[in-house]
Design an enzyme around this catalytic site. Structure first.
Site, PDB file in Angstrom:
ATOM      1  N   ASP A   1       0.768  -1.226  -0.374  1.00  0.00           N
ATOM      2  CA  ASP A   1      -0.067   0.469   0.044  1.00  0.00           C
ATOM      3  C   ASP A   1       0.837   1.362   0.178  1.00  0.00           C
ATOM      4  O   ASP A   1       2.313   1.260  -0.033  1.00  0.00           O
ATOM      5  CB  ASP A   1      -1.199  -0.115   1.108  1.00  0.00           C
ATOM      6  CG  ASP A   1      -2.434   0.889   0.614  1.00  0.00           C
ATOM      7  OD1 ASP A   1      -2.533   1.779   0.005  1.00  0.00           O
ATOM      8  OD2 ASP A   1      -2.942  -0.267   1.781  1.00  0.00           O
TER       9      ASP A   1
HETATM   10  C1  BGC Z   1      -4.976   2.997   0.099  1.00  0.00           C
HETATM   11  C2  BGC Z   1      -5.024   1.746  -0.983  1.00  0.00           C
HETATM   12  C3  BGC Z   1      -5.059   2.619  -2.467  1.00  0.00           C
HETATM   13  C4  BGC Z   1      -3.900   3.117  -2.575  1.00  0.00           C
HETATM   14  C5  BGC Z   1      -3.574   4.035  -3.850  1.00  0.00           C
HETATM   15  C6  BGC Z   1      -3.666   4.105  -0.053  1.00  0.00           C
HETATM   16  O1  BGC Z   1      -4.009   5.031   0.508  1.00  0.00           O
HETATM   17  O2  BGC Z   1      -5.422   2.862   1.225  1.00  0.00           O
HETATM   18  O3  BGC Z   1      -6.599   1.542  -1.182  1.00  0.00           O
HETATM   19  O4  BGC Z   1      -5.547   1.675  -2.941  1.00  0.00           O
HETATM   20  O5  BGC Z   1      -3.504   4.427  -1.993  1.00  0.00           O
HETATM   21  O6  BGC Z   1      -4.234   4.868  -3.931  1.00  0.00           O
END
Ligand code: BGC
Length: 761
Positions: free
Chosen positions: A301
């Site tokens: 993430d």
């Molecule tokens: C979120 C994810 C997301 C990623 C990319 C993160 O802050 O937890 O769910 O896919 O950002 O946007």
């Protein structure tokens, strides 16, 4: 690249937050890095053996790559990080870039100017639609209809792929008991069985049988694992989790998604039992890659590799890269520790070339499977012409209608379209919030407001806002929700001149989603006062709620004659609300998550274990709250009303015994006893009353949504086998124990018919 202070643009991409400098911290957990890479030499999932042709190509390409080129493939860059220089060096993937011309440009640079011509993988958070925004996932789970999820992800994949994006960070399959957690809006609620059905439907719809197709994308179930259970409901917070709960509640939707073919995965921000998701060898390597035969790749993430330092499991960036790579995280999102320290770690024998090769191989395999080497480009000038097409918009309207849940009705609903309607409330003529959190590239102007939807079916409708809701983003002042009653008199006047009133209330879309935890889940601002003022007019009224989490609705329930939970319905919000309010669509949704009476009852969920002193409100010495005169939530899981009535009868079982490898079929009759055609969701629950570890008082193991004409009866059947009656124990082992299994059939998690059978030794 080093991690530092940076702000992500929320308004651009539907989420965001401020990221503070990552404090240097110590304590590396050597236990985390004990394992090596899993040979991803193409074993593949048992039902999807690896393609030898692709494996040979991956092998040949890998053999030509320098260490720098390999490390670059492990880098996942945000839209604000990618440029021509990086594309030419050949980074692995790019996310959140949605301009098709820019995507096409960088793909040309990567394919034509990088030494090995490896295409980029472009990714996006397509959560409930790309441009044609469907209801939020929590709403779609309320439909208890996998076809709703299928429709959403079919059109979402088509629009996403046409833009040049080939991976979606979706479905979000985190089970949650936490209404305080804003991200509960993104998942399917509290039940692992419902969550698994929805997850599989989404993956199959988005990927099809071959995600290299022009209208398909590869999915990435997230957030692996147990991100839905942060302590206190506070986003990113730690999770302490028994082995049996992890396996019985949180892992099943992931397993269902990977069994359905999901070929990438995202590890989570949070720690389970002290081990962060992207540094977790047990979940990433042992479970996902080894036990589940996953041969795709895992991306971290956002900056989650760097955050291992804040978690206190890595000393610095190099150490964070060491922990994450050894755990099984193949690709690093935004932070750049793999690229920065990979060589150093390799020279120091803290990671092996075998591990780097394994990660690169997984990434290349997905790129080949996605067809990117054969078809790296899309016709970017056509991308927008594939958006918001009539078939997608019609499906979004249908999905929204099927997702709404009628929570209360004294007969006020359905409304009479020949009588005048006053639409009142801050969400009554609002486009912005209808799209909900994670609105993709949806535009406010695409959305149909409640007022416009109602006016289309009752042209005499009028509108008064009552008060305003402003969706603001930190560090701006907090959301300003119905903070003033200055407009209440005008709202009351509008109500007085109408025959019936629709009150459109709830949250802003920004209050659902990431980093949007709330300690108070009442209807925000002065909206309750607005209800009370409208009630005082004596006019028949209905409250329509737009929100991304269970709210505490005791006062709303006490005041309102009728309540429709519309969630955030998406682009066709107003039309779908009008369909339901006027009875053209008979509401048939059921709650996929328990609604508490007040926040002090949280966590409250239907599939809890029994206690030695089960709740009894008539008696003190048992498991209860002394200041709540009941054991019940406000509305239970599986609950929802209709404009007609149903009778469920005649539960019968094919046998009163089941061999451990056998099965038992349950049949039940459902009859429409009212005077309108309508939908009911027949639900089958089981309970194992005597087991080696306490089993949930009920577990959903089957459901079917049926449409019945007045007087019509249907027989619904469910087959139970070892997967249903067994459970995971505290060593993560699946066991089927002999003994009684109680069966319940009904149209809610409360009450219903019961029978039982015995699992023989
Ligand atoms: C979120 C994810 C997301 C990623 C990319 C993160 O802050 O937890 O769910 O896919 O950002 O946007």
């Amino acid at each position: 690249m080093r991690v530092g202070k940076r702000t992500r643009g929320r308004r651009q991409r539907g989420l965001g937050w401020r990221w503070v400098a990552l404090a240097g911290s110590v304590l590396a957990l050597s236990a985390l890095v004990a394992g090596g890479a899993v040979a991803a030499g193409g074993g593949g999932h048992p039902s999807r053996p690896a393609n030898p042709g692709i494996e040979a190509k991956v092998h040949a390409l890998l053999a030509q790559m320098t260490l720098d080129e390999k490390l670059k493939q492990l880098q996942l860059m945000a839209d604000w990080q990618i440029n021509d220089v990086e594309a030419e060096k050949g980074v692995g993937a790019v996310f959140s870039l949605t301009n098709p011309e820019r995507i096409n440009h960088f793909q040309h640079v990567a394919v034509e100017q990088s030494r090995l011509h490896i295409p980029l993988l472009f990714a996006f958070d397509t959560i409930h639609g790309f441009r044609t925004i469907f209801p939020i996932p929590l709403a779609e789970a309320s439909s208890f209809d996998p076809d709703v999820a299928t429709a959403d992800f079919t059109f979402a994949a088509r629009e996403t792929a046409a833009t040049g994006l080939k991976q979606i960070y979706s479905p979000m399959v985190d089970i949650s008991h936490e209404p305080r957690w804003g991200r509960i809006s993104e998942g399917a609620g509290e039940d692992p069985y419902l969550g698994s059905v929805m997850a599989a439907a989404r993956v199959q719809a988005a990927q099809g049988s071959d995600y290299s197709a022009a209208d398909k994308v590869v999915t990435s179930p997230k957030h692996f694992a147990a991100y839905g259970q942060p302590e206190g409901g506070r986003d990113y917070n730690t999770t302490d989790m028994s082995e049996q709960r992890l396996w019985n509640l949180y892992l099943p939707p992931f397993k269902a998604a990977f069994d359905a073919g999901a070929d990438t995965a995202m590890c989570s921000f949070n720690a389970i039992n002290g081990v962060a998701g992207c540094g977790n060898h047990e979940t990433e390597t042992e479970i996902l890659k080894k036990q589940w035969h996953f041969d795709g790749f895992i991306e971290s993430d956002y900056t989650a590799v760097a955050e291992l330092i804040n978690h206190g499991v890595a000393a610095d960036g190099a150490d964070a890269a060491r922990v994450a790579l050894n755990a099984g995280t193949d690709m690093e999102m935004v932070s750049t520790n793999y690229v920065d320290f990979g060589k150093q770690l390799l020279n120091g024998h803290e990671i092996s070339m075998h591990q780097i090769d394994d990660a690169v191989r997984r990434i290349l395999r997905v790129k080949f499977r996605a067809g990117l080497f054969e078809h790296p480009y899309v016709d970017w000038q056509q991308a927008e012409s594939k958006q918001l097409l009539p078939d997608a918009v019609a499906a979004a309207r249908k999905a929204a209608g099927r997702s709404m849940v009628l929570l209360k009705n004294d007969g006020t609903l359905p409304l009479d379209p020949t009588k005048s309607v006053a639409v009142i409330g801050p969400l009554g003529n609002n486009q912005h919030d209808m799209l909900g959190p994670w609105w993709g590239v949806g535009r406010d102007q695409d959305a149909v407001t409640v007022f416009n939807g109602i006016k289309a079916q009752d042209p005499s409708a009028t509108f008064a806002e009552g008060c305003q809701i402003l969706d603001k983003d930190p560090p701006d002042p907090p959301n300003d929700e119905c903070g003033s009653d200055a407009g209440f008199d005008a709202a009351v006047a509008a109500a007085q001149t109408a025959d019936q009133v629709v009150l459109a209330l709830g949250e802003t879309r920004g209050e659902g989603g990431e980093a949007e935890s709330r300690s108070n889940i009442d209807l925000p601002g002065k909206q309750q006062e607005l209800i009370d003022r409208i009630k005082a007019t004596g006019k028949p009224f209905v409250v329509v709620l737009f929100n991304g989490r269970p709210l505490t609705l005791q006062k709303v329930d006490a005041a309102a004659p009728a309540i429709l939970e519309a969630w955030f319905p998406g682009v066709q919000a107003g039309n779908a609300v009008a369909d339901v309010l006027f009875g053209n669509v008979n509401p048939g949704g059921k709650l996929p998550v328990t609604f508490p009476r007040n926040v002090g009852q949280v966590p409250i969920y239907y599939n809890h274990e029994p206690t030695g002193r089960p709740c009894d409100p008539t008696f003190k010495w048992n498991s209860r709250y002394r200041d709540i005169p009941t054991c019940a939530p406000m509305y239970p899981f599986g609950y929802g009303l209709s404009y007609t009535t149903f009778d469920i009868s005649n539960l019968r079982l094919s046998s009163d015994t089941m061999r451990p490898n056998g099965s038992v079929t349950a049949w039940v009759d459902v009859k429409n006893t009212g005077s309108r055609t309508g939908d009911d969701v027949v639900q089958l629950y089981i309970h194992d009353p005597v087991a080696t570890i306490s089993q949930p008082v009920r577990r959903l193991r089957g459901f079917q949504r049926v449409t019945l004409n007045p007087g019509q009866t249907k027989t619904v059947s469910f087959t139970l086998d070892r997967d249903d009656v067994g459970f995971y124990d505290n060593s993560g082992k699946f066991v089927v124990e002999p003994g009684t299994i109680d069966v319940y059939a009904g149209d809610s998690s409360v009450g219903g018919l019961t029978d039982s059978f015995t699992v023989t030794p």
